[in-house]
Scaffold this motif. Sequence first.
Motif, short mmCIF file in Angstrom:
data_model
loop_
_atom_site.label_atom_id
_atom_site.label_comp_id
_atom_site.label_asym_id
_atom_site.label_seq_id
_atom_site.Cartn_x
_atom_site.Cartn_y
_atom_site.Cartn_z
N ALA A 1 0.82 -1.20 0.00
CA ALA A 1 0.00 0.00 0.00
C ALA A 1 0.85 1.25 0.00
O ALA A 1 2.03 1.23 0.28
CB ALA A 1 -0.91 0.00 1.20
N SER B 1 -7.03 -0.84 -1.05
CA SER B 1 -6.33 0.34 -0.53
C SER B 1 -6.15 1.34 -1.66
O SER B 1 -5.57 1.02 -2.70
CB SER B 1 -4.97 -0.06 0.03
OG SER B 1 -4.18 1.09 0.28
N SER C 1 -3.67 5.72 3.34
CA SER C 1 -4.53 4.85 2.55
C SER C 1 -5.98 4.93 3.01
O SER C 1 -6.26 5.02 4.20
CB SER C 1 -4.06 3.40 2.69
OG SER C 1 -2.89 3.19 1.97
N LEU D 1 -8.82 2.59 3.19
CA LEU D 1 -9.08 1.16 3.10
C LEU D 1 -10.58 0.89 2.99
O LEU D 1 -11.38 1.43 3.75
CB LEU D 1 -8.53 0.44 4.34
CG LEU D 1 -7.01 0.32 4.45
CD1 LEU D 1 -6.64 -0.33 5.76
CD2 LEU D 1 -6.44 -0.46 3.29
#
Lengths: 340, 460
Positions: free
Chosen positions: B31, B277, B318, B320
């Motif tokens: 990520a 992500s 990120s 998610l």
Amino acid sequence: MTPLPHPPSASLVTGALIAGVVAGVVASCAALGGDDGGGAHLPNRGVVPWTRVTPNDAPFILVPPANAPSTRWREPNALVRDGAVHLYVEARDTADDSARVLWATSEDGVSFTAPSVALADAAAPSAAIAADGTTWLAFAAPDGAAIGLVSSADGAVFDGVAAEVVATATGDEVVASPSLVIDGDRLVVYFTRATTGSAPVIARVSGPPSGPFTPDGVALEAGAGCLASDGAAEPCWDDGGVTSPDVRLATTPAGRRVFRLFYRGVHGATGALGFAASWDGLTFSRFPFNPVIDERFDEVGPSSVRLGDRYLLYWSEERSASAHGIALGVDDSDAPTDRW
Amino acid sequence: MRRSITKLPILRSLFLQIGLPLLHCTTALFAGPSAHANPVDAFGMGSRGIALGGAYGALASDFSANYYNPAGLATGDDLRLEVGYLWVDPSLELNGGDLDVDGVHGLQGGLVLPGRLFGHRVGLSLAIYLPDDRLTRVRALPERQPRFALYDNRPQRIVLTTSAAFEAVPDLLYLGLGLTYLSDTGGRLDIAGVVDLQDAGGTTLISGVDVTFEAVRYASAGLLLTPGDHLRVGVTFRDAFDLALDIGLVVRGDIVIDGASEAPSTIVEDAALTVISRNSNLFSPRQLALSFAWVEPTWTVACDLTWLQWSGFESPTSHLTVELDAGTLPLSIPKTPPPGPPGFHDILVPRFGAEVTVVDTPQVGLTLRAGYFYEPSPAPAQPGRTNYVDSDKHGLSFGLGLRLSELTDVFPKPLLLDAALLWIALPARTYTKNDPADPVGDYVASGSFVGFSTTLSFLF
């Protein structure tokens, strides 16, 4: 300027330079891999996580004598004096509901001396050291009718005349679990106030050591307005009330004063421990990841100190009639921030 | 939002066994990272440019002109083959504790090919910075975790630049264009197997990793004016780029009880956990640099003023998206709110440099250099959840240039050895939080960098 003579070993110099560059290339390319840095020594406020220092089969650092089965040691209160932890503990006899305050010390915060009696006919102690070295001890009356204040020169025995800080106004009210904070020349006492039919709250009074103490209002009430991840309302972990405050006036790395509060949140028949903080000591904000201790054994009476670079959190648990005592969690990240 | 104590133990178990480890794997392996731009933006390129504090846009004609001002590539007459090394060691602290941010070290060098086209000078060039620890690094940190946002992953990149320049007006106006390539990473993690709901020892998972290295590129352009023998004026534009990555993690399998036994009980068949992500993986601000230099036979002074559009910086955290299909089991995954904008602002960076030649003979020349720059922090205060740490930077540099001529018949033209020492100080900056119960709390950020750069240039 006179030209320098032509170096006789010019080709060697050039060769050495090239060889050096090539060696550097080879050496650097050989240094593949490595850890991802940037995560060391991150700030740690001493709120979470706590690691219990005792094993599951002997979960307490202090337990009452085996020959006193009706005695419960609970509501610990710790302070650090001269690099040692001084621990005050309520010893209550459940047979007659009498209580007294015990005192023990420890160099490492884990192994304590045998407790001795610091104050008789008192419960739920909370001690603080004034600038002149005097140790003040706030305590609750064993029956919850009042909160008193007494001082000591050495912190071991409190034999002076106690002053009344808070008294219940009506018969359906109980005051308990004081937490004493010295703020300059004033003493601030947080305590649990419970009224029949209402969820207990954490209230506050303050005043000079000689009194009188005036009410400052409610510092923390039962949790409300909690939302689940999908946005729907859900019960808060402390919706049944808040009790057992432990307040420390700390300083942040930015030099700001912050009132740190560990407390017991009630949900149903049991409780867990949570954290809140305040800039002014009156308006507290809850930690977003509460509860910080939830062992599901009805944790009571948190008390936090910083000993060197470690934060220690004491509390009491009663797992059964034969398994109860004082528990200890340690947060020993190497970058502590708040200090007091 | 407060955490409820009503969550089911079964959900906790599943999270502990699958969710958290996989999220960790996802963020650790793939990520998006939390820092941006590239090592050249952070520390410069080439030893002479670094020694002059980066005030090099009006002077560069070596391989580093690919970065400082590609128009300068058309001003030289020699074919240049250059190689060197950059080493920078950070000491970035929060509350006096060193975060052990990774150092920056790698090879730097390039090739400059001069020539003439229709009577006008032209120059082609290629420059590279090749880190020797890793080709690239990507990772995502929790939104609340403090990190030096400009130095976390920012320098951990391979940089490849190609440029072309030509002389538009003889001995007066030069124009250049360049493309800079940086590496980036994408990937997908597929996991299949059996998940024991109660006993981690009964869980058997087989994983497959598919990682790709992708190239991103941004354009640069330069203009160089040389009105007279002494004054040089340069303008350099470096475009921004921002690469968004979608990283996928898919787990498929059965949820069982007594998975370690010979006859496990299947609770759910073909359960699935999908984690996506999305984040801004690599950001470099748009830049416009105005450069001046005054060149005398034995000394030179230069200054640059660079505008960096940090306001275009998007959140490095990120976002998610987690979906769990656990059949009839009453399980759900808490949603994570999208990260907020970091709120960086544009900055102006002044740079100053000077050099003086103290030895100048047909065989040997020695030039001493010094430079300074001030880079204000583009990062705002961090009173809330985020902790994108940064501070102003004061950069001080010293260097020397050694010219060796007539060394050998193999190299009839001079051999140039340049070296630079770099010190960047980040004064203490205090961050305070609005929420007294903030998990991170107040902190003080400070730090410094020390580094050196060497470049060996072969002229043909």
